[in-house]
Design an enzyme around this catalytic site. Structure first.
Site, PDB file in Angstrom:
ATOM      1  N   ASN A   1      30.825  73.505  65.435  1.00  0.00           N
ATOM      2  CA  ASN A   1      30.381  73.440  66.830  1.00  0.00           C
ATOM      3  C   ASN A   1      31.537  72.971  67.708  1.00  0.00           C
ATOM      4  O   ASN A   1      32.333  72.116  67.311  1.00  0.00           O
ATOM      5  CB  ASN A   1      29.130  72.569  66.996  1.00  0.00           C
TER       6      ASN A   1
ATOM      7  N   GLU B   1      27.257  77.990  63.715  1.00  0.00           N
ATOM      8  CA  GLU B   1      26.856  79.273  63.125  1.00  0.00           C
ATOM      9  C   GLU B   1      27.396  80.438  63.933  1.00  0.00           C
ATOM     10  O   GLU B   1      27.942  81.399  63.407  1.00  0.00           O
ATOM     11  CB  GLU B   1      25.321  79.382  63.059  1.00  0.00           C
TER      12      GLU B   1
HETATM   13  N1  THU Z   1      24.412  72.703  66.865  1.00  0.00           N
HETATM   14  C1  THU Z   1      24.963  73.605  65.988  1.00  0.00           C
HETATM   15  O1  THU Z   1      26.196  73.657  65.819  1.00  0.00           O
HETATM   16  N2  THU Z   1      24.127  74.426  65.316  1.00  0.00           N
HETATM   17  C2  THU Z   1      22.774  74.455  65.464  1.00  0.00           C
HETATM   18  O2  THU Z   1      22.107  75.325  64.925  1.00  0.00           O
HETATM   19  C3  THU Z   1      22.113  73.420  66.263  1.00  0.00           C
HETATM   20  C4  THU Z   1      22.996  72.609  67.125  1.00  0.00           C
HETATM   21  C5  THU Z   1      25.300  71.813  67.604  1.00  0.00           C
HETATM   22  C6  THU Z   1      25.355  72.074  69.078  1.00  0.00           C
HETATM   23  C7  THU Z   1      25.768  70.715  69.620  1.00  0.00           C
HETATM   24  O3  THU Z   1      27.184  70.633  69.594  1.00  0.00           O
HETATM   25  C8  THU Z   1      25.203  69.737  68.610  1.00  0.00           C
HETATM   26  O4  THU Z   1      24.864  70.486  67.454  1.00  0.00           O
HETATM   27  C9  THU Z   1      23.978  68.978  69.097  1.00  0.00           C
HETATM   28  O5  THU Z   1      23.027  69.850  69.581  1.00  0.00           O
END
Ligand code: THU
Length: 128
Positions: A43, A56
């Protein structure tokens, strides 16, 4: 059935690259493409919060931008939460690159790998 542990290890490694100073919620993902190559992502957050991209989609877009068009499996890991499941937006993006197979989604819960199918996460996905 694929090498789930290898995919999860790659997702774990990718989570170390997470840029998440705002949520402090790190996520890593790995994607197994139909040709056998594995792509990883994390992320990446932004001061303008809505610009944040999930691990993802980061991994999937890396794969697609390298020419991949079909995904077989996705592993997701967060050091901050057990059984870290994909958000709704990421489920729809996975659906776009699903071939004849039902994509396998691998998470980790209390040290155990959990394998589910995209059809469980997203029944009746949208496709043109
Ligand atoms: N996040 C992801 O990377 N994947 C997901 O499926 C859910 C959320 C991240 C986005 C943000 O940087 C952090 O998790 C908190 O929401």
């Amino acid at each position: 059935m694929y090498d789930y542990k290898l995919l999860m290890d790659k997702a774990k490694e990718a989570s170390k690259m997470s840029y998440s100073p705002f949520s402090r919620f790190a996520v890593g993902a790995s994607v197994l493409a139909s040709g056998g190559k594995i792509y990883t992502g994390c992320n990446v957050e932004n001061s303008s919060f809505g610009m944040t991209i999930c691990a993802e989609r980061c991994a999937i877009f890396k794969a697609v931008s390298e020419g991949e068009r079909e995904i077989l499996a996705v592993a997701i890991y967060s050091p901050n939460a057990d059984d870290c499941n994909p958000c709704g937006a990421c489920r729809q993006v996975m659906y776009e690159f699903q071939g004849d197979n039902d994509i396998e989604i691998i998470t980790e819960n209390m040290g155990e790998l959990v394998v589910r199918r995209l059809s469980e996460y997203l029944p009746y996905g949208f496709k043109i």
